[in-house]
Design a protein around this motif. Structure first.
Motif, short mmCIF file in Angstrom:
data_model
loop_
_atom_site.label_atom_id
_atom_site.label_comp_id
_atom_site.label_asym_id
_atom_site.label_seq_id
_atom_site.Cartn_x
_atom_site.Cartn_y
_atom_site.Cartn_z
N LEU A 196 0.82 -1.20 0.00
CA LEU A 196 0.00 0.00 0.00
C LEU A 196 0.86 1.26 0.00
CD1 LEU A 196 -3.21 0.42 2.04
CD2 LEU A 196 -1.58 2.27 1.95
N SER A 197 1.88 1.30 0.84
CA SER A 197 2.71 2.51 0.95
C SER A 197 3.50 2.77 -0.32
CB SER A 197 3.63 2.46 2.18
OG SER A 197 4.63 1.49 2.03
N LEU A 198 3.96 1.70 -0.99
CA LEU A 198 4.68 1.89 -2.25
C LEU A 198 3.73 2.33 -3.37
CD1 LEU A 198 7.19 -1.08 -2.08
CD2 LEU A 198 7.66 1.36 -1.76
N ALA A 199 2.53 1.75 -3.39
CA ALA A 199 1.54 2.20 -4.37
C ALA A 199 1.17 3.66 -4.12
CB ALA A 199 0.30 1.31 -4.31
N ALA A 200 1.05 4.03 -2.84
CA ALA A 200 0.75 5.43 -2.51
C ALA A 200 1.84 6.35 -3.04
CB ALA A 200 0.59 5.59 -1.00
N ALA A 201 3.09 5.97 -2.85
CA ALA A 201 4.21 6.79 -3.37
C ALA A 201 4.10 6.94 -4.88
CB ALA A 201 5.55 6.17 -2.98
N ALA A 202 3.75 5.87 -5.57
CA ALA A 202 3.59 5.92 -7.03
C ALA A 202 2.45 6.84 -7.44
CB ALA A 202 3.37 4.51 -7.58
N GLU A 203 1.47 7.02 -6.57
CA GLU A 203 0.32 7.90 -6.84
C GLU A 203 0.57 9.35 -6.43
OE1 GLU A 203 -2.56 7.19 -8.32
OE2 GLU A 203 -2.37 5.01 -8.46
N GLY A 204 1.76 9.62 -5.87
CA GLY A 204 2.05 10.97 -5.38
C GLY A 204 1.48 11.21 -3.99
N LEU A 205 1.11 10.14 -3.30
CA LEU A 205 0.57 10.23 -1.95
C LEU A 205 1.64 9.90 -0.93
CD1 LEU A 205 -2.72 8.30 -2.71
CD2 LEU A 205 -2.60 10.69 -2.00
N GLY A 206 1.45 10.37 0.28
CA GLY A 206 2.36 10.07 1.36
C GLY A 206 1.67 9.24 2.42
N THR A 207 2.48 8.51 3.19
CA THR A 207 2.00 7.67 4.28
C THR A 207 2.97 7.78 5.44
OG1 THR A 207 3.23 5.77 3.44
CG2 THR A 207 0.92 5.97 2.75
N CYS A 208 2.57 7.25 6.57
CA CYS A 208 3.47 7.13 7.72
C CYS A 208 2.98 5.95 8.56
CB CYS A 208 3.46 8.42 8.56
SG CYS A 208 4.73 8.47 9.83
N TRP A 209 3.88 5.04 8.89
CA TRP A 209 3.53 3.90 9.72
C TRP A 209 3.40 4.37 11.16
CZ3 TRP A 209 4.07 -1.55 8.25
CH2 TRP A 209 4.29 -1.72 6.88
N ILE A 210 2.27 4.09 11.80
CA ILE A 210 2.02 4.54 13.17
C ILE A 210 1.76 3.31 14.05
CG2 ILE A 210 0.56 5.94 14.68
CD1 ILE A 210 2.11 7.59 12.60
N GLY A 211 2.66 3.08 14.98
CA GLY A 211 2.51 1.98 15.91
C GLY A 211 2.27 2.44 17.33
#
Length: 170
Positions: A105-120
């Motif tokens: 999901l996070s790599l696909a988001a990067a390809a879409e120009g989106l950002g993510t952050c893993w929150i634990g």
């Protein structure tokens, strides 16, 4: 964007543009998670897509007060509906399988120009209560999703391959 560029440019994002995530982009990143491999193909991952501003803010509070979590246009609660199976190697399958799906999901988001952050860092019980998640379902991670204020890549500080790779034997 090709896969290797997505890997190089993906970063943890903590500041979001005031722009909703396009529905088609969201569908593609969720599809990337759905296509991830899992132990015994059990596909234990489940995702709650949270776009309601009030719920997002509450999630940010329960994520150790990290306001940027709730400020994202979407927060994903990445969960597992699991039988608690332990793999032969001794590891529980569900957190690994959810992490693999989240990485897709996070790599696909990067390809879409989106950002993510893993929150634990969050209170699982409170997140479960806020989102109506059944007690038997584990909340493994939260992941805010949106368009980053600063989309430029950052220099990653990583160990050299020679420090992490062993050939044939340790």
């Amino acid at each position: 964007m090709d896969l290797y560029e997505a890997i190089r440019t993906r970063k943890s994002v903590r500041a979001w543009r005031d722009r909703p995530v396009a529905e088609d982009a969201l569908a593609r990143v969720l599809e990337a998670a759905r296509l991830a491999p899992s132990a015994r193909n059990m596909q234990e991952w489940r995702f709650v897509v949270v776009s309601d501003p009030h719920l997002r803010r509450r999630l940010g509070v329960e994520a150790a007060g990290q306001e940027f979590v709730g400020a994202a246009p979407i927060v994903l609660a990445c969960c597992a509906e699991s039988d608690g199976r332990v793999m032969r190697c001794g590891q529980a399958a569900y957190p690994i399988d959810v992490a693999i799906a989240m990485d897709h999901l996070s790599l696909a988001a990067a390809a879409e120009g989106l950002g993510t952050c893993w929150i634990g860092s969050f209170d699982e019980g409170k997140v479960r209560e806020i989102l109506g998640i059944p007690p038997a379902v584990r909340v493994v991670q939260l992941m805010p999703l949106g368009y980053p204020v600063d989309p430029s890549p950052v220099e990653k500080q990583r160990l050299a391959l020679s420090a992490i790779v062993h050939q044939e034997r340790w």
